[in-house]
Design an enzyme around this catalytic site. Sequence first.
Site, PDB file in Angstrom:
ATOM      1  N   LYS A 106     101.102  31.865  34.390  1.00 60.37           N
ATOM      2  CA  LYS A 106     101.173  31.337  35.751  1.00 60.37           C
ATOM      3  C   LYS A 106      99.844  30.733  36.183  1.00 60.37           C
ATOM      4  O   LYS A 106      99.784  29.616  36.690  1.00 60.37           O
ATOM      5  CB  LYS A 106     101.598  32.452  36.706  1.00 60.37           C
ATOM      6  CG  LYS A 106     101.796  32.005  38.144  1.00 60.37           C
ATOM      7  CD  LYS A 106     102.367  33.132  38.988  1.00 60.37           C
ATOM      8  CE  LYS A 106     102.613  32.691  40.420  1.00 60.37           C
ATOM      9  NZ  LYS A 106     103.219  33.760  41.236  1.00 60.37           N
ATOM     10  N   HIS A 119     121.551  58.635  17.850  1.00 60.30           N
ATOM     11  CA  HIS A 119     120.919  59.343  16.733  1.00 60.30           C
ATOM     12  C   HIS A 119     119.420  59.513  16.962  1.00 60.30           C
ATOM     13  O   HIS A 119     118.680  59.796  16.021  1.00 60.30           O
ATOM     14  CB  HIS A 119     121.190  58.583  15.425  1.00 60.30           C
ATOM     15  CG  HIS A 119     122.631  58.547  15.055  1.00 60.30           C
ATOM     16  ND1 HIS A 119     123.210  59.476  14.228  1.00 60.30           N
ATOM     17  CD2 HIS A 119     123.631  57.710  15.441  1.00 60.30           C
ATOM     18  CE1 HIS A 119     124.499  59.203  14.092  1.00 60.30           C
ATOM     19  NE2 HIS A 119     124.775  58.144  14.825  1.00 60.30           N
ATOM     20  N   GLU A 166     107.142  48.040  37.790  1.00 55.46           N
ATOM     21  CA  GLU A 166     106.086  47.230  38.381  1.00 55.46           C
ATOM     22  C   GLU A 166     106.392  46.926  39.840  1.00 55.46           C
ATOM     23  O   GLU A 166     105.488  46.812  40.669  1.00 55.46           O
ATOM     24  CB  GLU A 166     105.911  45.929  37.590  1.00 55.46           C
ATOM     25  CG  GLU A 166     104.637  45.170  37.930  1.00 55.46           C
ATOM     26  CD  GLU A 166     104.328  44.067  36.935  1.00 55.46           C
ATOM     27  OE1 GLU A 166     103.633  44.346  35.940  1.00 55.46           O
ATOM     28  OE2 GLU A 166     104.802  42.927  37.148  1.00 55.46           O
ATOM     29  N   GLY A 183     106.032  37.066  38.501  1.00 50.18           N
ATOM     30  CA  GLY A 183     106.152  37.095  37.045  1.00 50.18           C
ATOM     31  C   GLY A 183     107.433  37.714  36.542  1.00 50.18           C
ATOM     32  O   GLY A 183     108.117  37.163  35.673  1.00 50.18           O
ATOM     33  N   ARG A 184     107.809  38.874  37.078  1.00 52.41           N
ATOM     34  CA  ARG A 184     108.997  39.559  36.573  1.00 52.41           C
ATOM     35  C   ARG A 184     110.298  38.917  37.033  1.00 52.41           C
ATOM     36  O   ARG A 184     111.375  39.345  36.624  1.00 52.41           O
ATOM     37  CB  ARG A 184     108.943  41.036  36.952  1.00 52.41           C
ATOM     38  CG  ARG A 184     108.683  41.317  38.424  1.00 52.41           C
ATOM     39  CD  ARG A 184     108.232  42.761  38.609  1.00 52.41           C
ATOM     40  NE  ARG A 184     107.874  43.101  39.976  1.00 52.41           N
ATOM     41  CZ  ARG A 184     106.669  42.889  40.506  1.00 52.41           C
ATOM     42  NH1 ARG A 184     105.724  42.302  39.791  1.00 52.41           N
ATOM     43  NH2 ARG A 184     106.404  43.261  41.744  1.00 52.41           N
ATOM     44  N   GLU A 224      95.129  37.797  27.578  1.00 51.43           N
ATOM     45  CA  GLU A 224      95.864  37.951  26.322  1.00 51.43           C
ATOM     46  C   GLU A 224      96.501  36.633  25.889  1.00 51.43           C
ATOM     47  O   GLU A 224      96.459  36.246  24.715  1.00 51.43           O
ATOM     48  CB  GLU A 224      96.949  39.023  26.466  1.00 51.43           C
ATOM     49  CG  GLU A 224      96.434  40.410  26.801  1.00 51.43           C
ATOM     50  CD  GLU A 224      96.396  40.685  28.298  1.00 51.43           C
ATOM     51  OE1 GLU A 224      96.443  41.866  28.671  1.00 51.43           O
ATOM     52  OE2 GLU A 224      96.322  39.718  29.090  1.00 51.43           O
ATOM     53  N   LYS A 238      92.588  45.293  33.732  1.00 48.96           N
ATOM     54  CA  LYS A 238      92.149  43.975  33.251  1.00 48.96           C
ATOM     55  C   LYS A 238      90.677  43.752  33.582  1.00 48.96           C
ATOM     56  O   LYS A 238      89.903  43.264  32.754  1.00 48.96           O
ATOM     57  CB  LYS A 238      92.994  42.880  33.899  1.00 48.96           C
ATOM     58  CG  LYS A 238      94.446  42.811  33.438  1.00 48.96           C
ATOM     59  CD  LYS A 238      95.123  41.645  34.138  1.00 48.96           C
ATOM     60  CE  LYS A 238      96.578  41.508  33.734  1.00 48.96           C
ATOM     61  NZ  LYS A 238      97.227  40.366  34.423  1.00 48.96           N
TER      62      LYS A 238
END
Length: 533
Positions: free
Chosen positions: A213, A387, A356, A270-271, A219, A496
Amino acid sequence: MNPLPLVLQGRPRCDETAAWTRLTAHWQSGRPFGPREALARDGARRVDACSLEAAGVFADLSRNAIDATAEALLQELAAECRLQAHRDALFAGEKVNTTEGRAALHTLLRTPRETLNALGDPAQRERLEGVHATLDAMLDFAEAVRGDETLTDVVNIGIGGSDLGPRMVVQALRHLGHPRLRMHFVANVDGHELDAVLRHCQPQHTLFLVASKTFTTAETLANAHSARDWFQAGGGTDVARHFVGLSTNPPAAQAFGIRTLFGFEDWVGGRYSLWSAIGLPIAIACGAAEFRALLAGAHAMDEHFRTAPLAANLPVRLGLLDVWYRNFHGYTSRCVAPYHAGLGELAAHFQQLEMESNGKRVDLSGRPLAVATAPVLWGEPGTNGQHAFFQMLHQGTDVVPVEFLVVREPAHHLPGHHGKLLANALAQAQALMHGQADAAGHQDFPGNRPSTFFVLERLDGASLGAFIALHEHRVFVSGSLWGIDSFDQWGVELGKRLARGIEPHLLGRSDADPAALDAVSQALVARLRPVQG
């Protein structure tokens, strides 16, 4: 702290209402409610009363630990907290993200162009015109990529919302994916992930999508620079053709060498961004028509949430149930169990969406909360989860509500598989509810363990869009009642900032700030050095 918009002023927090007092009294009345006993008594009547369908998503809530009195009181709670006004403010473009002074208009990203003239607010019309201009350009580009025979691989470089949503949708709809193009997602700053992807690519046949954005995400930029270095070392010369930007920061993208850029507004969190230009990998993988179907399915759920009465509103019912479970039953987690192999990333996307959004400890005014908020969300597709962790769900000391998702029509034609898959989902939900009371000791299953059962007719863009939007809105509902800002994420920023101060110490740089390390970090840095830059 930004001042609250007028429409949000005077909204009480859930624990400060008369309905909350009545809910607390009902909970403390000492009358335990067991859905198993209610189903045995009321049978089909309870199933009918607790079944809802919206935008192609069917939900059976009958196995949940909630009675009619609690349901009614929760509806009163929603009314007293002015949930409808808050919802209307969201759709109207009010600055419901109060700590950042922003709207949260992800619903506008999936609003059809034909509604343009019906919008009374000129600002909303202008926003929608911009949304569709970007959408058209993005989808035209996606179709051009799909038709480019020189491309074999598309690598999306992003993290968080610029990765989780698109990654999940591309995997879920892989049966609709382009037969030639291989889609890759790189998020982790750990170079092993990017290295593993690049081993399968050739520079002249690879397209990189750099999704950030702000175009400052550490990263993402680290991976993007390494990808560009790899591209140029392999003989690539046309960075502008092989690197595309998805960002709100054109100057930074252009400085990187990007010339093709698709932007979006700051009101796209963002999400919630997979509906925006961040969804370009979805459009490339599945095509423009399927991306528009994804938007249409989400819009159908938006309209249901916006217009349906609260008592018949599926996101509202789920959000109220979340409050009931978290604050009265004290359930600390919820399990997501999709019975479809394509939905392997669903739990990860929903983790970010809920944890978040609602992992907050203060209300809109900055006051500490007196009640718990977001549960831990986790899960794995069935039957794999059976399982792994279902033992704990059935016989563990903690009760964990489970949400099953099944798809009625498979996208494959292998005989004998789908019936077994659906039978397992139905059996697990039934076993959680009924248990095995006639056994003793190690073979005793207590039962009365709650679950919700979702059904989609098929897994396609429209149904998946509706299902994702359903969960976006349920998170908004619970956050609204808790009185928090579900659209900021300040807790992400601290780590960050600290990482930027610690990295120079790991690299042995002379400009490292001694104050950046506490005693423990100093010892660990000494053990970890030397570190390759």
